[in-house]
Design a protein around this motif. Structure first.
Motif, PDB file in Angstrom:
ATOM      1  N   ALA A  39       1.027  -1.370  -0.138  1.00 46.39           N
ATOM      2  CA  ALA A  39       0.232   0.001   0.026  1.00 46.39           C
ATOM      3  C   ALA A  39       0.052   1.440  -0.137  1.00 46.39           C
ATOM      4  N   ASP A  40       2.491   0.918   0.378  1.00 45.02           N
ATOM      5  CA  ASP A  40       3.230   2.406   0.330  1.00 45.02           C
ATOM      6  C   ASP A  40       3.622   2.156  -1.480  1.00 45.02           C
ATOM      7  N   GLY A  41       3.395   1.193  -1.789  1.00 49.89           N
ATOM      8  CA  GLY A  41       4.013   1.987  -3.325  1.00 49.89           C
ATOM      9  C   GLY A  41       5.315   2.090  -3.538  1.00 49.89           C
ATOM     10  N   TRP A  42       5.458   2.917  -4.397  1.00 50.84           N
ATOM     11  CA  TRP A  42       6.994   2.793  -4.960  1.00 50.84           C
ATOM     12  C   TRP A  42       7.781   3.501  -3.582  1.00 50.84           C
ATOM     13  N   ALA A  43       7.529   4.086  -2.871  1.00 48.40           N
ATOM     14  CA  ALA A  43       8.481   3.708  -2.016  1.00 48.40           C
ATOM     15  C   ALA A  43       8.990   2.785  -1.157  1.00 48.40           C
ATOM     16  N   GLY A  44       7.862   1.934  -1.324  1.00 44.80           N
ATOM     17  CA  GLY A  44       8.808   0.821  -0.206  1.00 44.80           C
ATOM     18  C   GLY A  44       9.251  -0.407  -0.883  1.00 44.80           C
ATOM     19  N   LEU A  45       9.219   0.360  -2.505  1.00 49.99           N
ATOM     20  CA  LEU A  45      10.011  -1.057  -2.978  1.00 49.99           C
ATOM     21  C   LEU A  45      11.524  -0.965  -3.119  1.00 49.99           C
ATOM     22  N   THR A  46      11.989  -2.544  -3.699  1.00 56.83           N
ATOM     23  CA  THR A  46      13.983  -2.221  -3.459  1.00 56.83           C
ATOM     24  C   THR A  46      14.049  -2.077  -4.310  1.00 56.83           C
ATOM     25  N   ALA A  47      15.617  -1.515  -4.741  1.00 58.61           N
ATOM     26  CA  ALA A  47      16.517  -0.657  -5.462  1.00 58.61           C
ATOM     27  C   ALA A  47      16.519  -1.560  -6.934  1.00 58.61           C
ATOM     28  N   GLY A  48      15.954  -2.595  -6.790  1.00 54.92           N
ATOM     29  CA  GLY A  48      15.886  -3.964  -7.975  1.00 54.92           C
ATOM     30  C   GLY A  48      15.115  -3.843  -8.316  1.00 54.92           C
ATOM     31  N   ALA A  49      13.394  -3.514  -7.802  1.00 55.86           N
ATOM     32  CA  ALA A  49      12.307  -4.242  -8.133  1.00 55.86           C
ATOM     33  C   ALA A  49      12.042  -1.935  -8.867  1.00 55.86           C
ATOM     34  N   ARG A  71      -6.089   0.608  -9.130  1.00 54.73           N
ATOM     35  CA  ARG A  71      -5.289   1.062  -8.527  1.00 54.73           C
ATOM     36  C   ARG A  71      -3.633   1.042  -8.051  1.00 54.73           C
ATOM     37  N   GLN A  72      -2.783  -0.221  -8.677  1.00 51.15           N
ATOM     38  CA  GLN A  72      -1.793   0.111  -8.582  1.00 51.15           C
ATOM     39  C   GLN A  72      -0.707   0.361  -9.743  1.00 51.15           C
ATOM     40  N   LEU A  73      -1.426   0.623 -11.167  1.00 51.13           N
ATOM     41  CA  LEU A  73      -0.637   1.438 -12.065  1.00 51.13           C
ATOM     42  C   LEU A  73      -1.183   2.527 -11.586  1.00 51.13           C
ATOM     43  N   ASP A  74      -1.496   2.821 -10.808  1.00 49.90           N
ATOM     44  CA  ASP A  74      -1.938   4.584 -10.151  1.00 49.90           C
ATOM     45  C   ASP A  74      -1.037   5.060  -8.721  1.00 49.90           C
ATOM     46  N   LEU A  75      -0.066   3.564  -8.108  1.00 50.46           N
ATOM     47  CA  LEU A  75       0.927   3.586  -7.009  1.00 50.46           C
ATOM     48  C   LEU A  75       2.728   4.213  -8.277  1.00 50.46           C
ATOM     49  N   PRO A 114     -18.995 -14.246  20.318  1.00 51.64           N
ATOM     50  CA  PRO A 114     -18.062 -14.063  21.055  1.00 51.64           C
ATOM     51  C   PRO A 114     -16.813 -13.361  20.518  1.00 51.64           C
ATOM     52  N   SER A 115     -16.418 -14.102  19.354  1.00 57.04           N
ATOM     53  CA  SER A 115     -14.845 -13.907  18.556  1.00 57.04           C
ATOM     54  C   SER A 115     -14.646 -12.053  18.808  1.00 57.04           C
ATOM     55  N   ARG A 116     -12.970 -11.565  18.796  1.00 58.30           N
ATOM     56  CA  ARG A 116     -12.682 -10.790  18.404  1.00 58.30           C
ATOM     57  C   ARG A 116     -12.660 -10.216  17.078  1.00 58.30           C
ATOM     58  N   MET A 117     -13.693  -9.375  16.564  1.00 58.09           N
ATOM     59  CA  MET A 117     -12.635  -9.388  14.675  1.00 58.09           C
ATOM     60  C   MET A 117     -11.610  -7.584  15.045  1.00 58.09           C
ATOM     61  N   ARG A 118     -10.810  -7.824  14.470  1.00 61.10           N
ATOM     62  CA  ARG A 118      -9.982  -6.741  13.964  1.00 61.10           C
ATOM     63  C   ARG A 118      -9.601  -6.607  12.476  1.00 61.10           C
ATOM     64  N   VAL A 119     -10.064  -4.778  11.973  1.00 58.73           N
ATOM     65  CA  VAL A 119      -9.881  -5.019  10.370  1.00 58.73           C
ATOM     66  C   VAL A 119      -9.036  -4.059  10.771  1.00 58.73           C
ATOM     67  N   LEU A 120      -7.847  -4.519   9.891  1.00 55.00           N
ATOM     68  CA  LEU A 120      -6.873  -3.101   9.324  1.00 55.00           C
ATOM     69  C   LEU A 120      -6.693  -3.438   7.402  1.00 55.00           C
ATOM     70  N   GLU A 121      -6.643  -1.596   7.958  1.00 57.14           N
ATOM     71  CA  GLU A 121      -6.627  -1.080   6.332  1.00 57.14           C
ATOM     72  C   GLU A 121      -5.246  -0.146   6.102  1.00 57.14           C
ATOM     73  N   GLN A 122      -5.330  -0.714   4.768  1.00 60.19           N
ATOM     74  CA  GLN A 122      -3.823  -0.348   4.190  1.00 60.19           C
ATOM     75  C   GLN A 122      -2.702  -0.354   4.488  1.00 60.19           C
ATOM     76  N   LEU A 123      -2.914  -1.733   5.314  1.00 56.03           N
ATOM     77  CA  LEU A 123      -1.228  -1.278   6.160  1.00 56.03           C
ATOM     78  C   LEU A 123      -0.400  -1.554   4.988  1.00 56.03           C
ATOM     79  N   GLY A 124       1.040  -1.026   5.474  1.00 55.51           N
ATOM     80  CA  GLY A 124       1.586  -0.404   5.209  1.00 55.51           C
ATOM     81  C   GLY A 124       2.343   1.511   4.809  1.00 55.51           C
TER      82      GLY A 124
END
Length: 434
Positions: A17-27, A42-46, A175-185
């Motif tokens: 989700a961090d797009g270009w900034a999260g890529l390695t130099a090789g990628a 969505r990916q192309l827009d990153l 009774p199950s606990r649910m946690r929603v994690l959005e836009q990770l990273g």
């Protein structure tokens, strides 16, 4: 493989989700030098236009059939395909490897959403079950619900958390606990939580993962389901055509499912054999053949309720309904045994090493099994179960109808079907035995 690989390797780059900034130099270098960039909008827009000048091509829908066409259309050019997270974890990498071959790919993986989620939650990845509902029914989650288990659900969109909460309530896990994690990273990463019983959240970001800590409500009136064959009979909707749990457990033991194998469940009845075959491992597959449309619909409902909605149901009478089905690794016949040609068709469909298990409760069918056992060997057993029931002010045994079971493995040397020389009046009955 359905198409030839292009001369130049196809580069597959995992994006977070961090797009270009999260890529390695090789990628980054691979994307910058690509002449064709293929991915979701969505990916192309990153990707920054200044660094990635290649032709941008968005995947059409449905995606999978478009893979060979796009690869052929741009063959000979430097192609980079964008993926979410790790391309080989429920990603486009699998389709490309199957289409082009692994040697035609150069993959730059990125941490998956599962890795991110487990890092945020402090959950060991190896102890966390993962269920994807991307392009699949949420009902798949039901098979993973056990007290105390931690499950990560790869979400299909903003509505998925609410659908998960509804399923948990329905299956007795309110009774199950649910946690929603959005836009990770990404810089917009967010999280919120609650219990399935009290879930009232409006849909949020479509890019999310749902973490579930399973807690069962014993007072919900839903039968507890274990991880082994022999689920409670009350777990099934049925009209009496149900292989009862003790016989069912013995039948699955004889069928001996293994990961990736395919079962034909002939005379599906309520679908219990095919369903519990598929529940033994996520990669197990089954086809239930049932001639009565009402029962066929019941099989589909049972499969969804018990977490294996991918069970295939074929409406028709065997052996005619077997034509065109993929070759099975194992066959179970629970009804219609004496239909002319049925045993021959089942035996012929099995490759050497395949297993055949047949249950019957009638003398006519038992005679057929005795003859087949004489010719082919295997194991012929009688299964008898008695239940303690009230007898006045005391307790006594009530004997269930005994089931005769023949189980056999097709030998390597036996490649020809044996002629079917017997039939009997009960051939018109097709459904689960006992």
């Amino acid at each position: 493989m359905s198409s030839a690989a292009p001369p130049a390797p196809v580069t597959v780059v995992g994006l977070g989700a961090d797009g270009w900034a999260g890529l390695t130099a090789g990628a980054r270098s691979a994307l910058a030098s690509a002449e064709v960039l293929i991915g979701g909008p969505r990916q192309l827009d990153l990707l920054p236009g200044a660094d990635c000048a290649g032709l941008r091509v968005a995947w059409p829908s449905p995606l999978r059939p478009a893979v060979p066409k796009l690869m052929a259309e741009h063959a000979g050019r430097r192609i980079a395909v964008l993926a979410s997270g790790d391309p080989m974890f429920y990603g486009i990498g699998r389709a490309l490897a199957e289409e082009l071959g692994p040697d035609a790919l150069r993959i730059h993986p990125h941490p998956s959403s599962v890795s991110y989620a487990c890092a945020r939650l402090g959950w060991p990845v190896e102890d966390t079950e993962v269920v994807t509902v991307v392009g699949r029914p949420v009902a798949r989650l039901a098979a993973a619900l056990h007290e105390g288990r931690r499950v990560l659900v790869l979400s299909a969109g903003a509505a998925t958390p609410g659908e998960i909460a509804a399923l948990l309530r329905e299956r007795g896990f309110g009774p199950s606990r649910m946690r929603v994690l959005e836009q990770l990273g990404s810089e917009r990463e967010d999280a919120y939580e609650g219990t399935a019983a009290d879930w009232r959240r409006e849909p949020g970001d479509p890019l999310n993962v749902v973490a579930v800590e399973c807690r069962r409500d014993p007072a919900a009136g839903v039968p507890r389901l274990g991880a082994t064959p022999g689920l409670p009979d009350a777990a099934y909707e049925h009209d009496g055509q149900l292989t009862k749990r003790h016989v069912r457990a013995a039948t699955l033991c004889a069928l001996a499912p293994a990961p990736g194998e395919l079962l034909w469940d002939i005379g599906g009845g309520s679908g219990s054999i095919g369903i519990e075959w598929m529940r033994t491992h996520p990669s197990c597959r089954a086809v239930a053949i049932e001639r009565v449309p009402e029962r066929a619909g019941r099989i589909s409902r049972n499969a969804a309720a018990l977490g294996v909605p991918a069970l295939r149901v074929v409406v028709g009478a065997a052996p005619a309904a077997l034509d065109g089905l993929p070759a099975p690794d194992a066959v179970f016949i629970g009804g219609g045994l004496t239909a002319p040609g049925l045993l021959d068709a089942a035996w012929a469909a099995l490759a050497p090493g395949g297993r055949l298990v047949v249950n019957t409760v009638t003398l006519e069918s038992e005679a057929v099994l005795a003859e087949r056992h004489r010719r082919h060997g295997g194991e012929l057993v009688k299964l008898a179960v008695a239940h303690a029931v009230p007898v006045g002010g005391f307790t006594g045994w009530r004997q269930a109808m005994p089931v005769t079971q023949w189980s056999v493995t097709k030998p390597v040397a036996d490649t020809q079907p044996a002629p079917d020389t017997q039939s009997a009046p009960d051939a018109k009955t097709q459904g689960e035995a006992a």
